[in-house]
Design a protein around this motif. Structure first.
Motif, mmCIF file in Angstrom:
data_model
loop_
_atom_site.group_PDB
_atom_site.id
_atom_site.type_symbol
_atom_site.label_atom_id
_atom_site.label_comp_id
_atom_site.label_asym_id
_atom_site.label_seq_id
_atom_site.Cartn_x
_atom_site.Cartn_y
_atom_site.Cartn_z
ATOM 1 N N LEU A 37 0.942 -0.617 0.226
ATOM 2 C CA LEU A 37 0.480 -0.598 -0.213
ATOM 3 C C LEU A 37 0.948 1.181 -0.178
ATOM 4 O O LEU A 37 0.684 2.149 -1.257
ATOM 5 N N PRO A 38 1.705 1.892 0.404
ATOM 6 C CA PRO A 38 2.816 2.472 0.861
ATOM 7 C C PRO A 38 3.597 2.994 -0.346
ATOM 8 O O PRO A 38 3.670 3.578 -1.154
ATOM 9 N N THR A 44 2.303 6.247 -7.164
ATOM 10 C CA THR A 44 1.013 7.585 -7.735
ATOM 11 C C THR A 44 1.681 8.561 -7.966
ATOM 12 O O THR A 44 1.669 9.120 -8.267
ATOM 13 N N GLY A 45 1.784 8.886 -6.541
ATOM 14 C CA GLY A 45 2.514 9.929 -6.059
ATOM 15 C C GLY A 45 3.957 10.674 -7.186
ATOM 16 O O GLY A 45 3.725 11.960 -7.781
ATOM 17 N N TYR A 46 4.473 9.621 -7.593
ATOM 18 C CA TYR A 46 5.899 9.904 -8.159
ATOM 19 C C TYR A 46 5.554 10.664 -9.953
ATOM 20 O O TYR A 46 6.079 11.041 -9.947
ATOM 21 N N LEU A 74 3.081 15.489 -0.443
ATOM 22 C CA LEU A 74 2.093 14.400 0.594
ATOM 23 C C LEU A 74 2.224 12.985 -0.176
ATOM 24 O O LEU A 74 2.309 12.140 0.795
ATOM 25 N N PHE A 75 2.220 12.563 -0.879
ATOM 26 C CA PHE A 75 1.445 10.672 -1.245
ATOM 27 C C PHE A 75 3.224 10.120 -0.689
ATOM 28 O O PHE A 75 2.984 9.120 0.232
ATOM 29 N N THR A 76 5.267 11.302 -1.374
ATOM 30 C CA THR A 76 5.662 10.836 -0.716
ATOM 31 C C THR A 76 5.118 10.637 1.383
ATOM 32 O O THR A 76 5.984 9.283 1.827
ATOM 33 N N PHE A 77 4.736 11.475 1.976
ATOM 34 C CA PHE A 77 5.126 11.811 2.958
ATOM 35 C C PHE A 77 3.905 11.274 3.770
ATOM 36 O O PHE A 77 4.309 9.743 4.525
ATOM 37 N N VAL A 78 2.664 11.074 3.316
ATOM 38 C CA VAL A 78 1.424 9.801 3.489
ATOM 39 C C VAL A 78 2.361 8.007 3.852
ATOM 40 O O VAL A 78 2.233 7.168 4.342
#
Length: 192
Positions: free
Chosen positions: A32-33, A39-41, A50-54
């Motif tokens: 999942l991470p 996806t964020g990349y 923010l995707f990387t942070f999450v």
């Protein structure tokens, strides 16, 4: 479609079932991470989003799950033949299998545990130099929860089977069945 039976703590085969279950959960929790990061990349063209942070925060529970899986990996159930022999001799005794007790000082594997009234007897599959310490630990935990009990752990299967026979002869009525189930729940709560 084959439906698999869930094996709960205290049932024979719990260690192998739990290893598989925890491996699957851990894999899913790491995927999942990773999916969030990718996806964020792809969406932002870089990793500072923010995707990387999450995704990084999502790795924390995944790592906790990995530690739980690693704790389960070295545990093995007793042989099927031993289990069947004990189960045959146990009769109406309330039983628990595949238990691993941990304390700050010592750890112990208990292959089988029988409960009758205020008596608890267990079989340690391997020679354990701290067997008496674990007897005291289990006795203290039961006593602190309001169930004083006699606890004996055996290293030899023959001695354990003799104890099972002796416990079978000890009369237990319906009034003790509820107490025995509470003792079993406490023991399962303090085991891995």
């Amino acid at each position: 479609m084959r439906k698999t039976k869930t094996i709960r703590k205290g049932e024979y085969g719990y260690f192998s079932w739990e290893k598989k279950r925890r491996a699957a959960v851990t894999l899913a929790m790491f995927l999942l991470p990773a999916l969030l990061f990718v996806t964020g990349y792809i969406q932002t063209g870089g990793r500072k989003n923010l995707f990387t942070f999450v995704a990084i925060l999502g790795c924390l529970p995944a790592c906790k799950s990995l530690v739980g899986w690693l704790m389960m990996m070295p545990r093995k159930s007793m042989s099927r033949d031993s289990y069947e022999e004990i189960q045959k001799r146990a009769g109406a005794l309330l039983m628990a299998y595949d238990l691993y007790f941990t304390t700050y000082e010592k750890n112990a594997l208990v292959d089988a545990l029988a409960i009758r009234g205020g008596m608890v007897a267990g079989l340690c599959g391997k020679k354990q130099e701290h067997r008496t310490f674990m007897e005291k630990h289990i006795r203290d935990m039961l006593s602190s929860n309001g169930f004083p009990a006699t606890v004996q752990l055996f290293e030899e299967p023959q001695a354990f089977v003799k104890k099972l026979d002796a416990m079978q002869r000890h009369a237990a009525g319906d009034s003790q069945a509820e107490q025995e189930e509470k003792i079993r729940r406490i023991i399962l709560a303090i085991a891995l």
